[in-house]
Motif scaffolding. Structure first.
Motif, mmCIF file in Angstrom:
data_model
loop_
_atom_site.group_PDB
_atom_site.id
_atom_site.type_symbol
_atom_site.label_atom_id
_atom_site.label_comp_id
_atom_site.label_asym_id
_atom_site.label_seq_id
_atom_site.Cartn_x
_atom_site.Cartn_y
_atom_site.Cartn_z
ATOM 1 N N ASN A 60 0.822 -1.211 0.000
ATOM 2 C CA ASN A 60 0.000 0.000 0.000
ATOM 3 C C ASN A 60 0.857 1.263 0.000
ATOM 4 O O ASN A 60 0.559 2.226 -0.712
ATOM 5 N N ILE A 61 1.917 1.271 0.785
ATOM 6 C CA ILE A 61 2.808 2.432 0.834
ATOM 7 C C ILE A 61 3.447 2.654 -0.536
ATOM 8 O O ILE A 61 3.495 3.782 -1.043
ATOM 9 N N ALA A 62 3.937 1.588 -1.152
ATOM 10 C CA ALA A 62 4.563 1.705 -2.469
ATOM 11 C C ALA A 62 3.568 2.247 -3.492
ATOM 12 O O ALA A 62 3.904 3.105 -4.312
ATOM 13 N N HIS A 63 2.341 1.774 -3.426
ATOM 14 C CA HIS A 63 1.306 2.240 -4.354
ATOM 15 C C HIS A 63 1.004 3.715 -4.134
ATOM 16 O O HIS A 63 0.873 4.484 -5.090
ATOM 17 N N GLU A 64 0.899 4.126 -2.880
ATOM 18 C CA GLU A 64 0.580 5.514 -2.561
ATOM 19 C C GLU A 64 1.713 6.466 -2.946
ATOM 20 O O GLU A 64 1.466 7.627 -3.265
ATOM 21 N N LEU A 65 2.942 6.005 -2.924
ATOM 22 C CA LEU A 65 4.079 6.860 -3.271
ATOM 23 C C LEU A 65 4.335 6.931 -4.780
ATOM 24 O O LEU A 65 4.946 7.883 -5.261
ATOM 25 N N LYS A 66 3.849 5.943 -5.509
ATOM 26 C CA LYS A 66 4.149 5.867 -6.928
ATOM 27 C C LYS A 66 3.635 7.086 -7.688
ATOM 28 O O LYS A 66 4.366 7.675 -8.495
ATOM 29 N N THR A 67 2.407 7.512 -7.472
ATOM 30 C CA THR A 67 1.838 8.645 -8.195
ATOM 31 C C THR A 67 2.572 9.949 -7.896
ATOM 32 O O THR A 67 2.974 10.649 -8.837
ATOM 33 N N PRO A 68 2.781 10.325 -6.636
ATOM 34 C CA PRO A 68 3.509 11.573 -6.384
ATOM 35 C C PRO A 68 4.935 11.563 -6.943
ATOM 36 O O PRO A 68 5.414 12.577 -7.449
ATOM 37 N N ILE A 69 5.598 10.443 -6.870
ATOM 38 C CA ILE A 69 6.963 10.361 -7.389
ATOM 39 C C ILE A 69 6.948 10.508 -8.911
ATOM 40 O O ILE A 69 7.791 11.203 -9.484
ATOM 41 N N THR A 70 5.987 9.876 -9.560
ATOM 42 C CA THR A 70 5.875 9.998 -11.012
ATOM 43 C C THR A 70 5.603 11.442 -11.406
ATOM 44 O O THR A 70 6.191 11.958 -12.367
ATOM 45 N N ARG A 71 4.711 12.113 -10.682
ATOM 46 C CA ARG A 71 4.431 13.530 -10.968
ATOM 47 C C ARG A 71 5.671 14.390 -10.757
ATOM 48 O O ARG A 71 5.961 15.283 -11.553
ATOM 49 N N LEU A 72 6.407 14.135 -9.699
ATOM 50 C CA LEU A 72 7.627 14.888 -9.424
ATOM 51 C C LEU A 72 8.645 14.687 -10.545
ATOM 52 O O LEU A 72 9.273 15.645 -11.012
ATOM 53 N N GLN A 73 8.798 13.464 -10.998
ATOM 54 C CA GLN A 73 9.722 13.188 -12.093
ATOM 55 C C GLN A 73 9.300 13.943 -13.353
ATOM 56 O O GLN A 73 10.138 14.497 -14.067
ATOM 57 N N TYR A 74 8.014 13.966 -13.629
ATOM 58 C CA TYR A 74 7.498 14.674 -14.800
ATOM 59 C C TYR A 74 7.824 16.166 -14.695
ATOM 60 O O TYR A 74 8.330 16.763 -15.644
ATOM 61 N N HIS A 75 7.533 16.763 -13.548
ATOM 62 C CA HIS A 75 7.791 18.194 -13.364
ATOM 63 C C HIS A 75 9.284 18.508 -13.441
ATOM 64 O O HIS A 75 9.680 19.534 -14.018
ATOM 65 N N LEU A 76 10.121 17.662 -12.890
ATOM 66 C CA LEU A 76 11.569 17.860 -12.985
ATOM 67 C C LEU A 76 12.039 17.774 -14.433
ATOM 68 O O LEU A 76 12.905 18.538 -14.866
ATOM 69 N N HIS A 77 11.448 16.858 -15.181
ATOM 70 C CA HIS A 77 11.799 16.717 -16.592
ATOM 71 C C HIS A 77 11.416 17.989 -17.353
ATOM 72 O O HIS A 77 12.199 18.506 -18.162
ATOM 73 N N ILE A 78 10.217 18.496 -17.103
ATOM 74 C CA ILE A 78 9.751 19.732 -17.750
ATOM 75 C C ILE A 78 10.663 20.896 -17.359
ATOM 76 O O ILE A 78 11.093 21.688 -18.215
ATOM 77 N N LEU A 79 10.952 21.019 -16.063
ATOM 78 C CA LEU A 79 11.816 22.108 -15.602
ATOM 79 C C LEU A 79 13.216 22.011 -16.202
ATOM 80 O O LEU A 79 13.801 23.021 -16.584
#
Length: 95
Positions: free
Chosen positions: A65-84
């Protein structure tokens, strides 16, 4: 030591070794139920392994459950870092 008691001890030992490898299968009380000291120990071992199995399953569920809950925020962070990083590169090289 009688043959029956040695069989009980061997059975308890096998179950504990299997439990130590986190393979919670088997029962230490499979030999007999004569209510002597070895049968009591075997029953306690069975109870302990059952509780350990429940705890390990609960821990596994929690970690999943923890891994699942962290996956979305981490993916969003990676996306934003890539854009930046793309924006920084375009400003740096005048794109």
């Amino acid at each position: 030591m009688s043959k029956r008691n040695q069989e009980k001890i061997d059975c308890i030992e096998r179950v504990l070794k299997i439990g130590g490898r986190r393979q919670f299968i088997g029962k230490a009380t499979a030999v007999s139920r004569q209510d002597n000291d070895l049968d009591l120990i075997a029953s306690l071992v069975d109870d302990m392994l059952s509780q350990l199995q429940s705890v390990v399953a609960a821990m596994s569920d929690t970690l999943t459950n923890i891994a699942h809950e962290l996956k979305t925020p981490i993916t969003r962070l990676q996306y934003h870092l890539h854009i930046l990083s793309g924006n920084v590169a375009s400003k740096k090289y005048g794109r």
